[in-house]
Write an enzyme that holds these catalytic residues in place. Structure first.
Site, PDB file in Angstrom:
ATOM      1  N   SER A 176      20.225 -35.866   8.543  1.00 58.90           N
ATOM      2  CA  SER A 176      20.800 -34.835   7.963  1.00 58.90           C
ATOM      3  C   SER A 176      22.174 -34.464   8.713  1.00 58.90           C
ATOM      4  O   SER A 176      22.023 -34.585  10.112  1.00 58.90           O
ATOM      5  CB  SER A 176      19.919 -33.509   7.873  1.00 58.90           C
ATOM      6  OG  SER A 176      20.637 -32.377   7.727  1.00 58.90           O
ATOM      7  N   TYR A 225      14.265 -28.155  13.651  1.00 58.67           N
ATOM      8  CA  TYR A 225      14.665 -29.169  12.553  1.00 58.67           C
ATOM      9  C   TYR A 225      15.812 -30.144  12.793  1.00 58.67           C
ATOM     10  O   TYR A 225      15.831 -31.363  12.957  1.00 58.67           O
ATOM     11  CB  TYR A 225      14.836 -28.617  11.168  1.00 58.67           C
ATOM     12  CG  TYR A 225      15.254 -29.732   9.905  1.00 58.67           C
ATOM     13  CD1 TYR A 225      14.295 -30.564   9.578  1.00 58.67           C
ATOM     14  CD2 TYR A 225      16.518 -29.732   9.619  1.00 58.67           C
ATOM     15  CE1 TYR A 225      14.774 -31.320   8.526  1.00 58.67           C
ATOM     16  CE2 TYR A 225      17.110 -30.531   8.595  1.00 58.67           C
ATOM     17  CZ  TYR A 225      15.908 -31.490   7.954  1.00 58.67           C
ATOM     18  OH  TYR A 225      16.520 -32.364   7.261  1.00 58.67           O
ATOM     19  N   LYS A 275      16.485 -34.235  13.945  1.00 56.84           N
ATOM     20  CA  LYS A 275      17.389 -34.972  13.299  1.00 56.84           C
ATOM     21  C   LYS A 275      18.363 -35.551  14.092  1.00 56.84           C
ATOM     22  O   LYS A 275      18.738 -36.742  13.909  1.00 56.84           O
ATOM     23  CB  LYS A 275      18.178 -34.346  11.963  1.00 56.84           C
ATOM     24  CG  LYS A 275      17.028 -34.056  10.950  1.00 56.84           C
ATOM     25  CD  LYS A 275      16.225 -35.132  10.369  1.00 56.84           C
ATOM     26  CE  LYS A 275      15.443 -34.789   9.105  1.00 56.84           C
ATOM     27  NZ  LYS A 275      14.656 -35.846   8.607  1.00 56.84           N
TER      28      LYS A 275
END
Length: 253
Positions: A147, A170, A174
């Site tokens: 991402s 998150y 990533k």
């Protein structure tokens, strides 16, 4: 059993969202692929495989296998099943992941997100490496679904749309996944592997539990995210091997 002429692709977290749409894109667009949907819940994986196989105009084939990327025994058992049935793997797509939008971040959630998004990707990759080495359709491909929100360059740039303090767990996972991808690229390049990060972009999936709110933020449809990952699998982005590839091009680390 899938035809030995097809490229065997395993997609973790393949029973829904971007993983599902990546699989669908591959088998609807080409006869060349047999996609194995990796699913934590075997019944959902089987249902998703049947649904894709019944899609109008489908050309390739689909099956499913149970795999929980946070469970070493589950991962190893999945690798053994693929080895027994196919004897090889041509493409591995590490797609399984979870998100947390809670604020402030917590230790418990951070551990869980890292375990799935980073440790899980390493676990699956290591378990399937020898099968990728036996790929019939060279070169073997290893894809990490990442991402742009994990880009440290973007996160530290006040002019970037990704400059905000949200989704700490998150986004950090990533960023770590991007490093993991680069480490595998350096390690496996001498063996002829092609290793990539693929960014499907913000998509209106059930990932956050609220696809409607994502659409309100101009999120892409899930099929668009699947198409972006599928282009990497198909070899359309090979000139940018070893990088994270998004809708706008190469994402800075």
């Amino acid at each position: 059993m899938a035809s030995q002429n097809k490229k065997i692709v395993l997609i973790t977290g393949g029973n829904q969202g971007v993983g599902y749409e990546t699989a669908k894109n591959l088998v609807v667009s080409s006869h060349d692929y047999h996609v194995i949907l990796g699913s934590r819940d075997p019944s959902r994986g089987e249902a998703a495989a049947k649904e894709i196989q019944a899609a109008e105009g489908v050309k390739g084939t689909v099956s499913s296998t149970q795999i929980d990327v946070t469970d070493d025994k589950s991962v190893d058992a999945a690798a053994e099943r693929v080895a027994a049935e196919y004897g090889r793997l041509d493409v591995l797509v590490n797609n399984a992941g979870i998100v947390s939008l809670a604020s402030p971040p917590t230790r418990e959630v951070f551990r869980r997100v890292l375990d799935t998004n980073v440790v899980g990707a390493l676990s699956v990759t290591e378990a399937f490496l020898n099968l990728l080495r036996k790929a019939v359709h060279k070169p073997p491909r290893l894809v990490f679904v990442s991402s742009s929100t994990g880009s440290i360059t973007h996160a530290s740039d006040p002019t970037s749309p990704y400059y905000n303090p949200g989704a700490v767990e998150y986004r950090t996972s990533k960023a770590a996944l991007n490093m993991l991808m680069v480490m595998y690229y350096a390690r496996l390049k001498p063996e002829g592997f092609l290793v990539f990060g693929a960014d499907p972009g913000l998509c209106a999936t059930n990932f956050t539990g609220d696809p409607a709110s994502l659409r309100a933020r101009n999120a892409a449809e899930p099929w668009e995210g699947g198409e972006r990952v599928a282009t990497v699998v198909k070899g359309e982005k090979d000139s940018d091997v070893g990088k994270v590839l998004g809708v706008y091009g190469v994402s800075p680390f």
